[in-house]
Design an enzyme around this catalytic site. Structure first.
Site, PDB file in Angstrom:
ATOM      1  N   GLY A 189     -32.010   2.434  13.335  1.00 44.06           N
ATOM      2  CA  GLY A 189     -32.891   2.600  12.176  1.00 44.06           C
ATOM      3  C   GLY A 189     -34.345   2.272  12.389  1.00 44.06           C
ATOM      4  N   PRO A 246     -29.954   2.461  18.426  1.00 42.36           N
ATOM      5  CA  PRO A 246     -31.097   3.306  18.065  1.00 42.36           C
ATOM      6  C   PRO A 246     -30.847   4.772  18.394  1.00 42.36           C
ATOM      7  CG  PRO A 246     -31.465   2.261  20.171  1.00 42.36           C
ATOM      8  CD  PRO A 246     -30.145   1.750  19.681  1.00 42.36           C
ATOM      9  N   GLY A 247     -31.315   5.630  17.506  1.00 42.33           N
ATOM     10  CA  GLY A 247     -31.317   7.064  17.795  1.00 42.33           C
ATOM     11  C   GLY A 247     -32.765   7.508  17.910  1.00 42.33           C
ATOM     12  N   ARG A 251     -35.196  18.893   9.268  1.00 42.86           N
ATOM     13  CA  ARG A 251     -35.711  17.646   8.689  1.00 42.86           C
ATOM     14  C   ARG A 251     -36.769  17.847   7.590  1.00 42.86           C
ATOM     15  NH1 ARG A 251     -37.822  13.728  10.637  1.00 42.86           N
ATOM     16  NH2 ARG A 251     -36.459  12.140   9.797  1.00 42.86           N
ATOM     17  N   CYS A 300     -34.621  33.233   5.586  1.00 44.14           N
ATOM     18  CA  CYS A 300     -34.685  33.736   4.222  1.00 44.14           C
ATOM     19  C   CYS A 300     -34.360  32.634   3.223  1.00 44.14           C
ATOM     20  CB  CYS A 300     -33.745  34.917   4.062  1.00 44.14           C
ATOM     21  SG  CYS A 300     -34.641  36.436   4.257  1.00 44.14           S
TER      22      CYS A 300
HETATM   23  N1  LLP Z   1     -25.878   3.775  13.932  1.00 41.45           N
HETATM   24  C1  LLP Z   1     -25.231   4.369  12.931  1.00 41.45           C
HETATM   25  C2  LLP Z   1     -23.907   3.901  12.534  1.00 41.45           C
HETATM   26  C3  LLP Z   1     -25.829   5.451  12.274  1.00 41.45           C
HETATM   27  O1  LLP Z   1     -25.196   6.045  11.257  1.00 41.45           O
HETATM   28  C4  LLP Z   1     -27.109   5.917  12.678  1.00 41.45           C
HETATM   29  C5  LLP Z   1     -27.743   7.044  12.028  1.00 41.45           C
HETATM   30  C6  LLP Z   1     -27.741   5.266  13.754  1.00 41.45           C
HETATM   31  C7  LLP Z   1     -27.088   4.192  14.345  1.00 41.45           C
HETATM   32  C8  LLP Z   1     -29.092   5.688  14.290  1.00 41.45           C
HETATM   33  O2  LLP Z   1     -30.111   5.651  13.358  1.00 41.45           O
HETATM   34  P1  LLP Z   1     -31.613   5.908  13.848  1.00 41.45           P
HETATM   35  O3  LLP Z   1     -31.965   4.810  14.821  1.00 41.45           O
HETATM   36  O4  LLP Z   1     -31.640   7.222  14.517  1.00 41.45           O
HETATM   37  O5  LLP Z   1     -32.439   5.870  12.632  1.00 41.45           O
HETATM   38  N2  LLP Z   1     -30.602  12.872  10.209  1.00 41.45           N
HETATM   39  C9  LLP Z   1     -31.429  11.825   9.633  1.00 41.45           C
HETATM   40  C10 LLP Z   1     -31.037  10.478  10.113  1.00 41.45           C
HETATM   41  C11 LLP Z   1     -29.585  10.196   9.845  1.00 41.45           C
HETATM   42  C12 LLP Z   1     -29.134   8.996  10.520  1.00 41.45           C
HETATM   43  C13 LLP Z   1     -27.652   8.850  10.429  1.00 41.45           C
HETATM   44  N3  LLP Z   1     -27.200   7.666  11.062  1.00 41.45           N
HETATM   45  C14 LLP Z   1     -32.897  12.105   9.946  1.00 41.45           C
HETATM   46  O6  LLP Z   1     -33.181  13.105  10.604  1.00 41.45           O
HETATM   47  O7  LLP Z   1     -33.770  11.358   9.506  1.00 41.45           O
END
Ligand code: LLP
Length: 407
Positions: A224, A266-267, A304, A334
């Site tokens: 997050g 982290p993503g 997004r 479209c």
């Molecule tokens: N861990 C869990 C259990 C999660 O559900 C998520 C993201 C992460 C880690 C990683 O979160 P991050 O570090 O990437 O914020 N598609 C949306 C974000 C959805 C995230 C879902 N879960 C966007 O494009 O903003």
């Protein structure tokens, strides 16, 4: 903000000519360095970075993340399998499903990944099936409202994720009933979280709950971390969060009586800024009050902006010195698929290449074939070399699973 024309000496424009557009390009060095910076920031504690695969699940990216010393967080059995192909061992994979079938859980148990249980009925079924034989983790919903917007807030009381912290007595009863072997507790509060305080608050929920579980090996703080999307945008101060959370964690471990591992998932932080979506302008079209730049991409490639009202910076790669004008950069789908509304950009001409920034996370991985469009190719730049890591889809890919009914 920096608007690169090249990455590691490779010109984006050449890549667009060579591989066509729309094209996803990833800077491997940036990804590698992000993993390292996170490990460094949390070095007060034994930290394990588990990359949130859903952000960008290309096998070559997974391989690179492994090379940087991270594990992975998977949310589906398919992501688990991708991880194995990319070279992760099952022990390096955290599997955090939400509401999947028990068959899928059983498959994951067979593979040997760490299972994160996110409901009491699942804890029950897991206990009835496996008793205390499988070390496992529990996902707690900490009742914390945080995140960039409601759609990506996952730790509040009305979110489907995790087991409410208010149900701790029931969780403990279920653990005791089946003698579940709980080795980890997990939270993930949401995405785009700026403040160190939110992570500390989440930590405190974990620490309090952890006192009830004597056999823990790790606490997982989820992901997050917010990255900068807009010019002058502020991002999570990772060294500050690392220091504060790392210290609080170490203090907790002293109280707990044993050193635990601190896990992170982290993503965005690892891959968002490393990704660029290069598109070509098909049409420049005037209306009474606005000029549209229509490009060869849209919400099928990057959802997004339309799904979360997300701001993605755009720049004109082909005309960087052109006079500034206001545009709505729109897609070719479209539907109203505005990529960037009301942007001051260097004059856009038909044929110009535009670059959409922050396209690494939840870009390709959320892409679709809507409007029967093909998904783009993906390029990884690593050590000054260009690697085509996914071929552009072809028309055959669209129809390969279709069976024309004999009617
Ligand atoms: N861990 C869990 C259990 C999660 O559900 C998520 C993201 C992460 C880690 C990683 O979160 P991050 O570090 O990437 O914020 N598609 C949306 C974000 C959805 C995230 C879902 N879960 C966007 O494009 O903003």
């Amino acid at each position: 903000m920096h608007n690169p024309t090249e990455i590691q000496g490779i010109r984006l424009e050449s890549l667009a000519h060579q591989f066509g557009t729309a094209l996803y390009i990833y800077d491997g060095e940036k990804i590698f360095n992000q993993v390292k910076s996170l490990q460094e920031a949390f070095s007060a504690a034994p930290v394990k970075v588990k990359y949130a695969t859903k952000a960008l699940s290309n096998l070559s990216i997974l391989k690179l993340i492994k090379k940087a010393g991270a594990g992975m967080d998977a949310v589906s059995i398919e992501e688990v399998k991708l991880g194995l192909i990319a070279g992760f061992s099952p022990e390096e994979i955290m599997y955090t499903p939400s509401g999947v079938s028990f068959e899928e859980i059983q498959e994951a148990v067979k593979i040997g990944v760490m299972i994160n249980l996110d409901s009491i009925p699942l804890m029950e079924q897991f206990g009835e099936t496996y008793g205390n034989s499988i070390p496992t983790c529990i996902r707690i919903n900490p009742h914390i409202m945080a995140g960039g917007n409601l759609k990506i807030s996952t730790g509040h009381s009305e979110s489907k994720f995790g087991i409410s912290i208010e149900f701790l007595p029931r969780i403990l009863e279920t653990v005791a009933k089946h003698q579940l072997q709980i080795v980890g507790l997990h939270i993930h509060t949401g995405s785009d979280i700026l403040d160190a305080e939110v992570f500390l608050k989440g930590g405190n929920v974990l620490f309090e709950a952890a006192k009830n579980f004597p056999n823990l090996k790790f606490l997982d703080f989820g992901g997050g971390f917010k990255v900068a999307y807009k010019p002058k945008d502020i991002a999570t101060d990772i060294p500050e969060v690392g220091k504060k959370v790392g210290e609080a964690f170490q203090n907790f471990c002293k109280e707990y009586g044993r050193q635990l591992e601190l896990w992170l998932e982290p993503g965005k932080y690892l891959v968002s800024e490393a990704g660029y979506l290069v598109v070509k302008t098909n049409v420049v079209k005037e209306s009474t009050s606005i000029t549209f730049a229509g490009v060869d991409s849209g919400l099928n490639h990057l959802i997004r902006p339309m799904m979360y009202d997300a701001y993605h910076e755009v720049y004109n790669l082909s005309n960087p010195e052109g006079p500034k004008k206001k545009y709505n950069v729109v897609g070719y789908i479209c539907e109203t698929d505005t990529i960037a509304p009301h942007r001051e950009l260097n004059e856009i001409r038909q044929g110009d290449f535009l670059v959409i920034k922050n396209a690494g996370a939840y870009g390709f991985s959320m892409a679709s074939n809507y409007n029967s469009r093909l998904r783009p190719a993906e390029i990884l730049i690593w050590k000054g070399q260009t690697h085509l890591i996914r071929a552009r889809e072809e028309f055959e890919d669209l129809i390969k699973n279709q069976i024309v009914a004999e009617i």
